[in-house]
Design a protein around this motif. Structure first.
Motif, PDB file in Angstrom:
ATOM      1  N   VAL A 171       0.858  -1.186   0.000  1.00 55.31           N
ATOM      2  CA  VAL A 171       0.000   0.000   0.000  1.00 55.31           C
ATOM      3  C   VAL A 171       0.895   1.236   0.000  1.00 55.31           C
ATOM      4  O   VAL A 171       1.984   1.231   0.590  1.00 55.31           O
ATOM      5  CB  VAL A 171      -0.959   0.043   1.210  1.00 55.31           C
ATOM      6  CG1 VAL A 171      -1.996  -1.062   1.107  1.00 55.31           C
ATOM      7  CG2 VAL A 171      -0.198  -0.062   2.527  1.00 55.31           C
ATOM      8  N   ARG A 172       0.413   2.275  -0.649  1.00 56.52           N
ATOM      9  CA  ARG A 172       1.108   3.557  -0.621  1.00 56.52           C
ATOM     10  C   ARG A 172       0.412   4.428   0.412  1.00 56.52           C
ATOM     11  O   ARG A 172      -0.802   4.674   0.328  1.00 56.52           O
ATOM     12  CB  ARG A 172       1.080   4.244  -1.980  1.00 56.52           C
ATOM     13  CG  ARG A 172       1.758   5.614  -1.972  1.00 56.52           C
ATOM     14  CD  ARG A 172       1.857   6.233  -3.351  1.00 56.52           C
ATOM     15  NE  ARG A 172       2.365   7.588  -3.295  1.00 56.52           N
ATOM     16  CZ  ARG A 172       3.653   7.913  -3.163  1.00 56.52           C
ATOM     17  NH1 ARG A 172       4.556   6.954  -3.078  1.00 56.52           N
ATOM     18  NH2 ARG A 172       4.038   9.169  -3.114  1.00 56.52           N
ATOM     19  N   LEU A 173       1.185   4.868   1.393  1.00 57.90           N
ATOM     20  CA  LEU A 173       0.657   5.704   2.470  1.00 57.90           C
ATOM     21  C   LEU A 173       1.245   7.099   2.343  1.00 57.90           C
ATOM     22  O   LEU A 173       2.448   7.259   2.098  1.00 57.90           O
ATOM     23  CB  LEU A 173       1.020   5.102   3.831  1.00 57.90           C
ATOM     24  CG  LEU A 173       0.525   3.667   4.073  1.00 57.90           C
ATOM     25  CD1 LEU A 173       1.014   3.158   5.419  1.00 57.90           C
ATOM     26  CD2 LEU A 173      -0.983   3.586   3.982  1.00 57.90           C
ATOM     27  N   GLU A 174       0.402   8.109   2.509  1.00 56.76           N
ATOM     28  CA  GLU A 174       0.847   9.499   2.406  1.00 56.76           C
ATOM     29  C   GLU A 174       0.606  10.232   3.706  1.00 56.76           C
ATOM     30  O   GLU A 174      -0.367   9.960   4.416  1.00 56.76           O
ATOM     31  CB  GLU A 174       0.099  10.206   1.269  1.00 56.76           C
ATOM     32  CG  GLU A 174       0.399   9.646  -0.103  1.00 56.76           C
ATOM     33  CD  GLU A 174      -0.281  10.432  -1.205  1.00 56.76           C
ATOM     34  OE1 GLU A 174      -1.049  11.355  -0.882  1.00 56.76           O
ATOM     35  OE2 GLU A 174      -0.031  10.123  -2.390  1.00 56.76           O
ATOM     36  N   TRP A 228       0.816  -2.295  -5.943  1.00 54.99           N
ATOM     37  CA  TRP A 228       0.229  -1.270  -5.074  1.00 54.99           C
ATOM     38  C   TRP A 228      -1.284  -1.426  -5.132  1.00 54.99           C
ATOM     39  O   TRP A 228      -1.929  -0.972  -6.073  1.00 54.99           O
ATOM     40  CB  TRP A 228       0.643   0.119  -5.546  1.00 54.99           C
ATOM     41  CG  TRP A 228       2.044   0.471  -5.204  1.00 54.99           C
ATOM     42  CD1 TRP A 228       3.040  -0.377  -4.821  1.00 54.99           C
ATOM     43  CD2 TRP A 228       2.625   1.780  -5.216  1.00 54.99           C
ATOM     44  NE1 TRP A 228       4.196   0.305  -4.605  1.00 54.99           N
ATOM     45  CE2 TRP A 228       3.975   1.641  -4.834  1.00 54.99           C
ATOM     46  CE3 TRP A 228       2.139   3.040  -5.523  1.00 54.99           C
ATOM     47  CZ2 TRP A 228       4.842   2.726  -4.741  1.00 54.99           C
ATOM     48  CZ3 TRP A 228       3.001   4.128  -5.426  1.00 54.99           C
ATOM     49  CH2 TRP A 228       4.329   3.974  -5.039  1.00 54.99           C
ATOM     50  N   ILE A 229      -1.838  -2.080  -4.139  1.00 58.84           N
ATOM     51  CA  ILE A 229      -3.244  -2.454  -4.211  1.00 58.84           C
ATOM     52  C   ILE A 229      -4.184  -1.260  -4.049  1.00 58.84           C
ATOM     53  O   ILE A 229      -5.376  -1.370  -4.350  1.00 58.84           O
ATOM     54  CB  ILE A 229      -3.587  -3.538  -3.172  1.00 58.84           C
ATOM     55  CG1 ILE A 229      -3.288  -3.051  -1.744  1.00 58.84           C
ATOM     56  CG2 ILE A 229      -2.820  -4.815  -3.470  1.00 58.84           C
ATOM     57  CD1 ILE A 229      -3.700  -4.034  -0.661  1.00 58.84           C
ATOM     58  N   ASN A 230      -3.683  -0.119  -3.583  1.00 60.06           N
ATOM     59  CA  ASN A 230      -4.545   1.063  -3.430  1.00 60.06           C
ATOM     60  C   ASN A 230      -4.203   2.173  -4.415  1.00 60.06           C
ATOM     61  O   ASN A 230      -4.620   3.315  -4.238  1.00 60.06           O
ATOM     62  CB  ASN A 230      -4.470   1.597  -2.001  1.00 60.06           C
ATOM     63  CG  ASN A 230      -3.084   2.122  -1.643  1.00 60.06           C
ATOM     64  OD1 ASN A 230      -2.075   1.660  -2.163  1.00 60.06           O
ATOM     65  ND2 ASN A 230      -3.041   3.078  -0.739  1.00 60.06           N
ATOM     66  N   ALA A 231      -3.472   1.839  -5.468  1.00 56.92           N
ATOM     67  CA  ALA A 231      -3.100   2.855  -6.462  1.00 56.92           C
ATOM     68  C   ALA A 231      -4.147   2.921  -7.567  1.00 56.92           C
ATOM     69  O   ALA A 231      -4.667   1.892  -8.010  1.00 56.92           O
ATOM     70  CB  ALA A 231      -1.733   2.526  -7.055  1.00 56.92           C
ATOM     71  N   ALA A 249     -13.030  -6.364   0.596  1.00 60.49           N
ATOM     72  CA  ALA A 249     -11.764  -6.944   1.043  1.00 60.49           C
ATOM     73  C   ALA A 249     -10.906  -5.867   1.692  1.00 60.49           C
ATOM     74  O   ALA A 249     -10.896  -4.714   1.258  1.00 60.49           O
ATOM     75  CB  ALA A 249     -11.025  -7.568  -0.136  1.00 60.49           C
ATOM     76  N   GLU A 250     -10.171  -6.251   2.728  1.00 66.47           N
ATOM     77  CA  GLU A 250      -9.443  -5.276   3.537  1.00 66.47           C
ATOM     78  C   GLU A 250      -7.934  -5.487   3.478  1.00 66.47           C
ATOM     79  O   GLU A 250      -7.450  -6.589   3.217  1.00 66.47           O
ATOM     80  CB  GLU A 250      -9.923  -5.342   4.989  1.00 66.47           C
ATOM     81  CG  GLU A 250     -11.380  -4.948   5.152  1.00 66.47           C
ATOM     82  CD  GLU A 250     -11.787  -4.843   6.606  1.00 66.47           C
ATOM     83  OE1 GLU A 250     -12.505  -3.889   6.956  1.00 66.47           O
ATOM     84  OE2 GLU A 250     -11.375  -5.716   7.405  1.00 66.47           O
ATOM     85  N   TYR A 262      -9.533  -2.153   0.912  1.00 68.93           N
ATOM     86  CA  TYR A 262      -8.301  -1.794   0.194  1.00 68.93           C
ATOM     87  C   TYR A 262      -8.539  -0.811  -0.941  1.00 68.93           C
ATOM     88  O   TYR A 262      -7.661  -0.025  -1.281  1.00 68.93           O
ATOM     89  CB  TYR A 262      -7.612  -3.059  -0.323  1.00 68.93           C
ATOM     90  CG  TYR A 262      -8.167  -3.611  -1.618  1.00 68.93           C
ATOM     91  CD1 TYR A 262      -7.593  -3.281  -2.844  1.00 68.93           C
ATOM     92  CD2 TYR A 262      -9.251  -4.477  -1.633  1.00 68.93           C
ATOM     93  CE1 TYR A 262      -8.078  -3.791  -4.030  1.00 68.93           C
ATOM     94  CE2 TYR A 262      -9.747  -5.001  -2.812  1.00 68.93           C
ATOM     95  CZ  TYR A 262      -9.166  -4.656  -4.008  1.00 68.93           C
ATOM     96  OH  TYR A 262      -9.660  -5.161  -5.185  1.00 68.93           O
ATOM     97  N   ARG A 263      -9.742  -0.807  -1.503  1.00 67.47           N
ATOM     98  CA  ARG A 263     -10.032   0.108  -2.605  1.00 67.47           C
ATOM     99  C   ARG A 263     -10.129   1.562  -2.130  1.00 67.47           C
ATOM    100  O   ARG A 263     -10.103   2.484  -2.944  1.00 67.47           O
ATOM    101  CB  ARG A 263     -11.334  -0.282  -3.288  1.00 67.47           C
ATOM    102  CG  ARG A 263     -11.293  -1.645  -3.981  1.00 67.47           C
ATOM    103  CD  ARG A 263     -12.646  -1.976  -4.570  1.00 67.47           C
ATOM    104  NE  ARG A 263     -12.719  -3.298  -5.140  1.00 67.47           N
ATOM    105  CZ  ARG A 263     -12.400  -3.607  -6.400  1.00 67.47           C
ATOM    106  NH1 ARG A 263     -11.971  -2.641  -7.205  1.00 67.47           N
ATOM    107  NH2 ARG A 263     -12.499  -4.846  -6.850  1.00 67.47           N
ATOM    108  N   ARG A 264     -10.283   1.762  -0.821  1.00 67.05           N
ATOM    109  CA  ARG A 264     -10.476   3.117  -0.300  1.00 67.05           C
ATOM    110  C   ARG A 264      -9.347   3.568   0.625  1.00 67.05           C
ATOM    111  O   ARG A 264      -9.445   4.586   1.274  1.00 67.05           O
ATOM    112  CB  ARG A 264     -11.810   3.195   0.453  1.00 67.05           C
ATOM    113  CG  ARG A 264     -13.008   2.963  -0.446  1.00 67.05           C
ATOM    114  CD  ARG A 264     -14.322   3.279   0.249  1.00 67.05           C
ATOM    115  NE  ARG A 264     -14.616   2.336   1.330  1.00 67.05           N
ATOM    116  CZ  ARG A 264     -15.260   1.188   1.144  1.00 67.05           C
ATOM    117  NH1 ARG A 264     -15.642   0.823  -0.077  1.00 67.05           N
ATOM    118  NH2 ARG A 264     -15.513   0.372   2.152  1.00 67.05           N
ATOM    119  N   VAL A 265      -8.275   2.797   0.672  1.00 63.60           N
ATOM    120  CA  VAL A 265      -7.140   3.180   1.518  1.00 63.60           C
ATOM    121  C   VAL A 265      -6.465   4.409   0.931  1.00 63.60           C
ATOM    122  O   VAL A 265      -6.178   4.442  -0.272  1.00 63.60           O
ATOM    123  CB  VAL A 265      -6.140   2.028   1.629  1.00 63.60           C
ATOM    124  CG1 VAL A 265      -4.868   2.489   2.371  1.00 63.60           C
ATOM    125  CG2 VAL A 265      -6.758   0.841   2.350  1.00 63.60           C
TER     126      VAL A 265
END
Length: 265
Positions: A171-174, A228-231, A249-250, A262-265
């Protein structure tokens, strides 16, 4: 902490797959035995990167081996299951890669079972100490194991929990000022029967679907990159993802932090 669970007749919960805190590894309750499970070990990746991309990196073979050996000592498994891509170079393992795998087998506290991935074409012939199963996967008790680059066997889909690798989820976290970082992640959710029925050419009702849970493992290797599952616009590698995974799915970090859908992270 991420857990895949099942209910008993009394309504209590028994853990089937429990990640090791802080590690890209889990312990699976397979009924008569416990398995230490990892995905995408990619032995010899440094030689592969040198050949493929001209990237020079010092080998971390000793570090990888020690991490997995220590995990084995920590959880005392009956077997170690690798969810594909034990080795990196496709085809016959090179000399350095062969030496790394041989040293790993000597260090592990339990036999190694490999569910072959797309990089493991020469493993069965090269290492007689490794149990290499069919690429369609393996089922032990109520837990199924696949790599994820091919469609799972129907027997595997009958398990309550299915473990897979291949995607190397991240995941990409900002932060508040726009800085970002990528972190390894677990992806967990219910499997949808529709794409599997389409693949088999049957109606979904004929599958006897029990809504298995999918647990996608982060890569054990720190140098293998990932999905990157949330890109935005990110595509998956597996033929049954993302269509085969429920929308809710989380994603979870290695320390157990729950990130939500995961789609909304």
């Amino acid at each position: 902490m991420l857990r895949a669970e099942r209910g008993s007749a009394q309504g209590d919960l028994t853990v089937l797959v429990e990640p090791v805190p802080g590690e890209p590894a889990a312990v699976a309750d397979c009924g008569t035995e416990r398995a230490l499970v990892v995905a995408d070990y990619h032995a010899g990746i440094e030689a592969g990167l040198r050949y493929e991309r001209g990237v020079e990196l010092r080998s971390d073979a000793d570090g990888r081996r020690e991490r997995l050996r220590a995990l084995g000592d920590r959880v005392s498994p009956d077997r170690v299951v690798v969810l594909g891509d034990l080795v990196h170079r496709i085809g016959d393992p090179g000399e350095g890669e062969h030496d790394e795998v041989a040293a790993l087998l000597d260090a592990l506290p339990a036999p190694l079972t490999l569910v072959p991935g797309n990089h493991d074409g020469g493993v069965a012939d090269a290492y007689d100490r490794i149990e290499v199963v069919d690429s369609g996967g393996l089922r032990l008790g109520d837990v199924g194991f696949v790599h994820g680059h091919t469609w799972p066997d129907r027997a595997v889909l009958g398990a309550e929990t299915v473990c897979m690798g291949h995607e190397h989820p991240q995941v990409r976290l900002e932060d508040e000022v726009g800085g970002g970082r990528a972190e390894k992640a677990w992806l967990r959710g219910r499997l949808s029967p529709d794409p599997f029925a389409d693949h088999l050419g049957v109606v979904p009702e004929s599958l006897g679907w029990t809504t298995p849970e999918l647990v996608v493992f982060p890569a054990f290797n720190d140098r293998s990159g990932g999905t990157w599952i949330n890109a935005d616009g990110q595509t998956f590698l597996s033929p049954f993802l993302p269509d085969g995974l429920a929308d809710d799915a989380e994603a979870y970090l290695l320390d157990g932090t729950r990130l939500g859908a995961y789609r909304r992270v």
